[in-house]
Design a protein around this motif. Structure first.
Motif, PDB file in Angstrom:
ATOM      1  N   LYS A  89       1.171  -0.531  -2.893  1.00 33.73           N
ATOM      2  CA  LYS A  89       0.407   0.465  -3.541  1.00 33.73           C
ATOM      3  C   LYS A  89       1.255   1.604  -3.935  1.00 33.73           C
ATOM      4  N   ALA A  90       2.206   1.963  -2.949  1.00 28.25           N
ATOM      5  CA  ALA A  90       3.329   3.062  -3.280  1.00 28.25           C
ATOM      6  C   ALA A  90       4.359   2.585  -4.342  1.00 28.25           C
ATOM      7  N   ALA A  91       4.916   1.177  -4.256  1.00 26.08           N
ATOM      8  CA  ALA A  91       5.579   0.398  -5.165  1.00 26.08           C
ATOM      9  C   ALA A  91       4.892   0.502  -6.626  1.00 26.08           C
ATOM     10  N   TRP A 124      -7.910   6.557   3.102  1.00 35.29           N
ATOM     11  CA  TRP A 124      -6.860   5.939   4.095  1.00 35.29           C
ATOM     12  C   TRP A 124      -6.529   4.434   3.723  1.00 35.29           C
ATOM     13  N   VAL A 125      -5.321   4.139   3.644  1.00 32.47           N
ATOM     14  CA  VAL A 125      -5.059   2.788   3.848  1.00 32.47           C
ATOM     15  C   VAL A 125      -4.625   2.271   5.012  1.00 32.47           C
ATOM     16  N   LYS A 126      -5.348   1.157   5.477  1.00 38.01           N
ATOM     17  CA  LYS A 126      -5.115   0.907   6.970  1.00 38.01           C
ATOM     18  C   LYS A 126      -4.109  -0.249   7.485  1.00 38.01           C
ATOM     19  N   SER A 127      -3.519  -0.913   6.291  1.00 40.20           N
ATOM     20  CA  SER A 127      -2.539  -1.841   6.425  1.00 40.20           C
ATOM     21  C   SER A 127      -1.180  -1.203   5.895  1.00 40.20           C
ATOM     22  N   LEU A 128      -0.126  -1.259   6.372  1.00 43.56           N
ATOM     23  CA  LEU A 128       1.094  -0.784   6.042  1.00 43.56           C
ATOM     24  C   LEU A 128       1.648  -1.664   4.861  1.00 43.56           C
ATOM     25  N   ASP A 129       1.448  -2.970   4.933  1.00 40.05           N
ATOM     26  CA  ASP A 129       1.918  -3.874   3.830  1.00 40.05           C
ATOM     27  C   ASP A 129       0.967  -3.350   2.477  1.00 40.05           C
ATOM     28  N   ALA A 176      -0.207  -0.428   1.745  1.00 42.68           N
ATOM     29  CA  ALA A 176       0.308   0.893   1.402  1.00 42.68           C
ATOM     30  C   ALA A 176       1.652   0.835   0.924  1.00 42.68           C
ATOM     31  N   LYS A 177       2.470  -0.404   1.215  1.00 39.03           N
ATOM     32  CA  LYS A 177       3.684  -0.291   0.685  1.00 39.03           C
ATOM     33  C   LYS A 177       3.855  -0.991  -0.721  1.00 39.03           C
ATOM     34  N   ILE A 237       4.635   7.372   0.658  1.00 37.61           N
ATOM     35  CA  ILE A 237       3.390   7.151   1.529  1.00 37.61           C
ATOM     36  C   ILE A 237       3.398   8.203   2.748  1.00 37.61           C
TER      37      ILE A 237
END
Lengths: 69, 252
Positions: free
Chosen positions: A51-53, A41-46, A48-49, A59
């Motif tokens: 990483k996804a990009a 799990w990634v616990k920061s949305l920034d 996660a964003k 996500i």
């Protein structure tokens, strides 16, 4: 009268502090659950964003709570 | 969710194909990103979403099985592609309708568009056929879901020829209700058909949730299904039918 008000205010502050402590403890207990360690799990949305990009992925967002079962 | 699917091997494997973001609502400012589930449209926990790289929710899916997750991501990826094509051709009505329709069926906690609008988008000339197929499947699912809340509705739907697919999350409850209500209506044919779908769904449920077998509710459900099997046999006997419900199909 003043003494009673002061006592009540102190009790309220104490209850608030205890409640905050209890919420933090419950959060820590939630983090110890097996489902947390089972997934990366990634616990920061920034984060996660980014990483996804970078990895061209979507996500999966899992929103849960620790303050109640 | 946290004691089941999120601990499974299939989930661990599947999660390598996406970025997994965990947000815990803790009601304390000591924990970052509080209140985000509401900002994202969540109205209850757990709130399970698929977001694009901008962090926008584009789909909602409860990861109950590998197939459900795969279907959710396939739809979300399809939506991303349609939205990208639409950004290149903003006047394309078919792309616009396809995006709106697919976006609409991906909503479960967020407010969905009006059904009349969705029907209209589905009828736009050139609308994506895969999206229309997904829309039709979604409509059927909504019908089945709605029928779970009204006594007699599952039986009525079965009579009309509508029933959940094998392995659907609604299948067990649907066929349980349909069997019960068909027996009450003394409809031997539908009762037997519902029971024949109920028995394998029950077996599959126990296989998927082995710990439930130890739950006292499991024994009650088994007894209920066994009772239904006897009642269906009686109904068939009375109706002079030779088909008989296979009692041996009921599993503890």
């Amino acid at each position: 009268m003043i003494r009673t008000t002061t006592l009540l205010a102190s009790a309220g502050l104490l209850a608030g502090a205890l409640s905050a402590q209890s919420m933090t403890e419950r959060y820590q207990q939630k983090l110890e659950k097996e489902f947390v360690s089972n997934t990366a799990w990634v616990k920061s949305l920034d984060t996660a964003k980014s990483k996804a990009a970078k990895e061209n992925k979507l996500i999966f967002g899992y929103f849960t709570r620790s303050y109640a079962p | 969710m946290e004691g089941g699917p999120l601990l499974s091997k299939w989930w661990k494997k599947a999660s390598k194909d996406f970025v997994s973001y965990l947000n815990i609502e803790a009601r304390t400012p000591a924990v970052p990103e509080q209140g985000m589930y509401k900002e994202k449209g969540g109205r209850g926990f757990p709130y399970c979403t698929i977001m694009n790289a901008a962090g926008e929710v584009i789909w909602e899916v409860r990861p109950t099985s590998e197939a459900v997750v795969a279907k959710g991501f396939a739809n979300a990826n399809k939506l991303v592609k349609i939205q990208a094509a639409l950004s290149q051709k903003p006047d394309d009505k078919a792309l616009e309708a396809s995006a709106s329709l697919l976006e609409g069926i991906g909503r479960s906690q967020r407010k969905a568009p009006a059904m009349s609008d969705m029907e209209e988008w589905g009828n736009v000339k050139g609308v994506d056929k895969v999206v229309v197929t997904a829309f039709n499947a979604w409509k059927k699912e909504q019908k089945i879901r709605g029928a779970m809340r009204r006594r007699g509705a599952a039986y009525k739907l079965m009579k009309e020829g509508t029933q959940p697919e094998k392995g659907s999350i609604y299948a067990l409850g649907f066929f349980m209700n349909a069997t019960r209500d068909a027996i009450a209506a003394k409809d031997a044919k539908i009762a037997a058909a519902a029971l024949n779908r109920l028995q394998p769904e029950w077996k599959a449920y126990l296989k998927k949730n082995p710990s439930f077998a130890k739950n006292p509710r499991s024994k009650r459900t088994f007894d209920m299904i066994e009772g239904y099997a006897d009642q269906v046999k009686d109904l068939q006997k009375k109706a002079g039918e030779d088909k008989s419900a296979d009692k041996s199909g009921v599993d503890k």
